[in-house]
Each structure stands twice: as structure tokens, then as C-alpha cells.
Enzyme design. Sequence first.
Site, PDB file in Angstrom:
ATOM      1  N   GLU A  80       0.832  -1.198   0.000  1.00  0.00           N
ATOM      2  CA  GLU A  80       0.000   0.000   0.000  1.00  0.00           C
ATOM      3  C   GLU A  80       0.868   1.251   0.000  1.00  0.00           C
ATOM      4  OE1 GLU A  80      -3.927  -1.944   2.110  1.00  0.00           O
ATOM      5  OE2 GLU A  80      -2.740  -0.511   3.260  1.00  0.00           O
ATOM      6  N   HIS A  99      -7.719   1.753   1.395  1.00  0.00           N
ATOM      7  CA  HIS A  99      -7.775   1.167   2.743  1.00  0.00           C
ATOM      8  C   HIS A  99      -8.480   2.130   3.702  1.00  0.00           C
ATOM      9  CE1 HIS A  99      -5.767  -2.199   5.201  1.00  0.00           C
ATOM     10  NE2 HIS A  99      -6.780  -1.717   5.903  1.00  0.00           N
TER      11      HIS A  99
END
Length: 324
Positions: free
Chosen positions: A262, A281
Site C-alpha cells: 500500500e 484502505h
Amino acid sequence: MTVIVTTSPGFGKHGSVPGIIAEKGWTLIRCTDPDLHDGGVSRHIREADYLVVGLTPVTTDTLVGASRLKAVLKHGVGTDNIDIPACNARGLPVCNTPAANADAVAELALGLMFSLARFIPQGHGSVISGGWNRRVGSQLGNKVLGIVGLGNIGKRLAVMARGLGMRVVATDPFADMDFAREHAITVVDLPALLGQSDYVSLHVFGGPDTAALINAVTLAQMKPGARLINLARGEVVDLDAVAAALESGQLGGVALDAFVSEPPDVSHPVFSHPNAVFTPHSGADTQEAAENVGLMVLQDIATLEQGHLPDRCLNATALHAGDS
């Protein structure tokens, strides 16, 4: 002076949490430098009394030199990025914040289902680019939602979906059967769930037991054209298999909120598919959830400061065993 080191970008920023930290005179050091492998924790761990964890892993190496550390607290629920045995070895309590962000995550799952059903992101993109591409979608009422993981988030989502007139099936080895009966949820095994669900929403912890839970084999077991939503952990889904299933039409759409890395490598073919939707997220990213999670962390720190183990301590048994 109590020093809190955090790797969470959101801890200590929302609602009443900053004021409480200031009122208590605690020092908060935020370690979220993207250019450092640990966000900068190694630079400050020696002065930390408490480590509040975001997504940055806590390993044996993280704890080297943590001579003042009294506890490791997760700013959230999933503790798969915390080496709990390493914490046990150092006598460190590990706490998390169960259910504090369940409503937020469940609401985003529902929002992503609407996005997939009605092509909302695609419609937005069409209009702002000067187009007018009207795609015929489908309603959620009378569709089957399969929930993989009937914990706090899964339960919240089930109730919301039932309110929309969806039929809900779920799989969970530790399912609350009283809750399932009360809300007309059918508990089945994973293959049965995949075979009948129009939407499959993942709400399981990460780790070796759930790595690549959704893969080429399980995708082939899904109802043709079904949609997949992942607000769990990135490693739960095999992205290569998902991209292939989208391309073949076996998978009618996918919405992903969590990724192995990420931010993710967007050169992967899944990111260019027209029936894929992505969020960064952000399942727990609401003002209400952020405040709830922060308050629970502060409550546990206050309990520890008083010399007691919080009720939310996950490794109390191991710690007591080490004392005996």
C-alpha cells in the site's frame, strides 16, 4: 512524562482524542515517514512508553532498544502485523479495539456494493469526461449476499443488507448461531456460499490461514457474474486470479479496499478493468470510528498507567504464564 509513539496516520487527530492527550500531558510522536521502512519508529522506540500501531509491522527488530515500552496497542482490530510472541517474550501487553470501527467498515462495504450494482464510479467518470454512458445496473433487494467472516463487521453488514431485502448467507467456523437465527442468516461452508451469492464480502483476519483464500479455485466456485468485495487484508485475495476472472466474465465486478502493498502497483491488469472499483484502505476512515478507536486506545493506556491489564488485552494468559 508519558510518551506515545504511533505508526497510525489517524491516531490522536479526531474528536475529543487530541484534547485528552493534551489534558493528560502525554507526548505523542507520529512515525509515518513513507521514506523509512518503519516510518521512523526505530528513531524513537527508546523513548516510547506505549506503541500505538497502524499498518506498519511490529517485529522482534522493532522492539530492540524499547527499554521503556509498557504495551503495544493496535489502532484498529487486526493484529496480524504484530508479532505477539515477540511481545510475550518481552512481557508486553497487546491490545486492540474490537467493534470500534465496525459500523464504518460495514457501511463502506454496502457503499461498494451499490457502486458495483449501479456502476456509480463509471457513471461519474463518464459525465466528467463529457460523456453520457448510461449503464443498466441491478438492485440489491432480493439478491444474495455472502459474508465471509461473521464477526463484528460481518454482523453489522448482515443487518444492513437484511434491511435492504437481501438474503444473507455466511461462513465462519465460530459463527454466533443465535445471532444468525435471529437475523435469518444461513450459515454454510465456503463453497456453498460462493455458489449461491450474488455478492461476496470478505471480513476475515489476515495471516497464513486466510492467505489467497480467494484464488482461481474459489473464484471458479462463485456464481457466474457475481461481485467480490474485500475490506479485509490484501493477501486474502489472489489479484492475478481476480484479474483473470474479471476478464473471462466469471467475476462480474470487484471492489478492493486493501492491498498487499500500500499503495499498490497500479500496473497490475486488475487496476485497468472497467468493472473494478478501488478505495485506499479507508474502511475505518470516518470521524466517528476514528474517535471511537482513539478513545479505546487512550482508555487502555490509562488502565495500564494505573498498573492494571485492560480487558481488551489479547495476550493476558501468556503474560500471566510468564509471571508464574
